[in-house]
Design an enzyme around this catalytic site. Sequence first.
Site, PDB file in Angstrom:
ATOM      1  N   GLU A 170      -1.964  -4.464   4.706  1.00  0.00           N
ATOM      2  CA  GLU A 170      -1.653  -5.659   3.928  1.00  0.00           C
ATOM      3  C   GLU A 170      -0.202  -6.051   4.179  1.00  0.00           C
ATOM      4  OE1 GLU A 170      -1.449  -6.449  -0.808  1.00  0.00           O
ATOM      5  OE2 GLU A 170      -3.412  -5.861  -0.050  1.00  0.00           O
ATOM      6  N   SER A 187       1.164  -2.229  -2.411  1.00  0.00           N
ATOM      7  CA  SER A 187      -0.103  -1.766  -1.846  1.00  0.00           C
ATOM      8  C   SER A 187      -0.090  -1.997  -0.340  1.00  0.00           C
ATOM      9  CB  SER A 187      -1.253  -2.541  -2.503  1.00  0.00           C
ATOM     10  OG  SER A 187      -2.485  -2.083  -2.031  1.00  0.00           O
ATOM     11  N   ARG A 201      -6.313 -12.238   0.881  1.00  0.00           N
ATOM     12  CA  ARG A 201      -5.054 -11.977   1.585  1.00  0.00           C
ATOM     13  C   ARG A 201      -4.890 -12.832   2.843  1.00  0.00           C
ATOM     14  NH1 ARG A 201      -5.099 -10.606  -2.685  1.00  0.00           N
ATOM     15  NH2 ARG A 201      -4.717  -8.570  -3.610  1.00  0.00           N
TER      16      ARG A 201
END
Length: 303
Positions: free
Chosen positions: A296, A226, A176
């Site tokens: 995230e 998410s 990420r």
Amino acid sequence: MTLNQWELDLAQWVPAHNIKRNESLKKYTMTKLGGKADLFVLPETEEQAAAVVKYAHEHQIPLLMLGNGSNMVVRDGGIRGIVLHFSLLNEVRIEGNTIIVQSGALIKEVSKMAAAQCLTGFEFACGIPGSIGGAMAMNAGAYGGEVKDIVTSCTLLTPEGEQIILTNEQLELSYRKSIIAKNGYYVLSATFELTHGDQQEIDAKIADLTHQRESKQPLEYPSAGSVFKRPPGYFAGKLIQDSDLQGKGVGGAEVSTKHAGFIINKDNASATDYIETIKMVQKVVKEKFNVDLEMEVKIVGED
């Protein structure tokens, strides 16, 4: 400088009908949350995009690039400055085993196009809702695959509006993370290298991943996907589930009962509801398991 002046100046490069004032961002985000953008600009070419970035830099105007809005929460007060939306930069070219994709194309659509050409390697992305630009910036991944496994190069704009090309190695792609997000670059396009595969196997894999996603994720509600990164040694969803947080939330936002890693806009939530629910989850998981959940999703804008 006034908003009027920004609009007049930008109309030198971008068609006037693609420059919108006080545009609500709710329809451009997967959460269906957020206030208005002072100026919302839809470039039709990479040259137009570069001109807007350069102009914003020269005049010190805050600039936010928005893709498909899948990993972003826009606060209720909206965005000051310019929001640059790349949805019209969505060209996809397939040359043999190579796919060249502009930033605004949806990664799941590119995955399906690759599959239709009997190309394998992109199946993991068949359910990822983001754009190529967002996927590159955060090295999007799912079901064991990541963008870094298949990308060979990326064409970017620096914050000053200069065009550069970086290779896979130069992109510094990890979980990420990327140099794109780190340096504030804007993605124009990406080039992917795939391999020729067996059509039946490709189709079967996409069907399986689609079934897994549809059966496990709360796709019937708006959400940012998410919400949290995977903490080392744990799974965010399991920690949240074991904290008895499913079905709980603030206002119209709620931790999904279908997948604890998702926070849904269940009932006309505000962005504040959504953000407060994120904070609540972080607090409870920290108290119960002494684990810090890192987001995230990106939170932008003003309260």
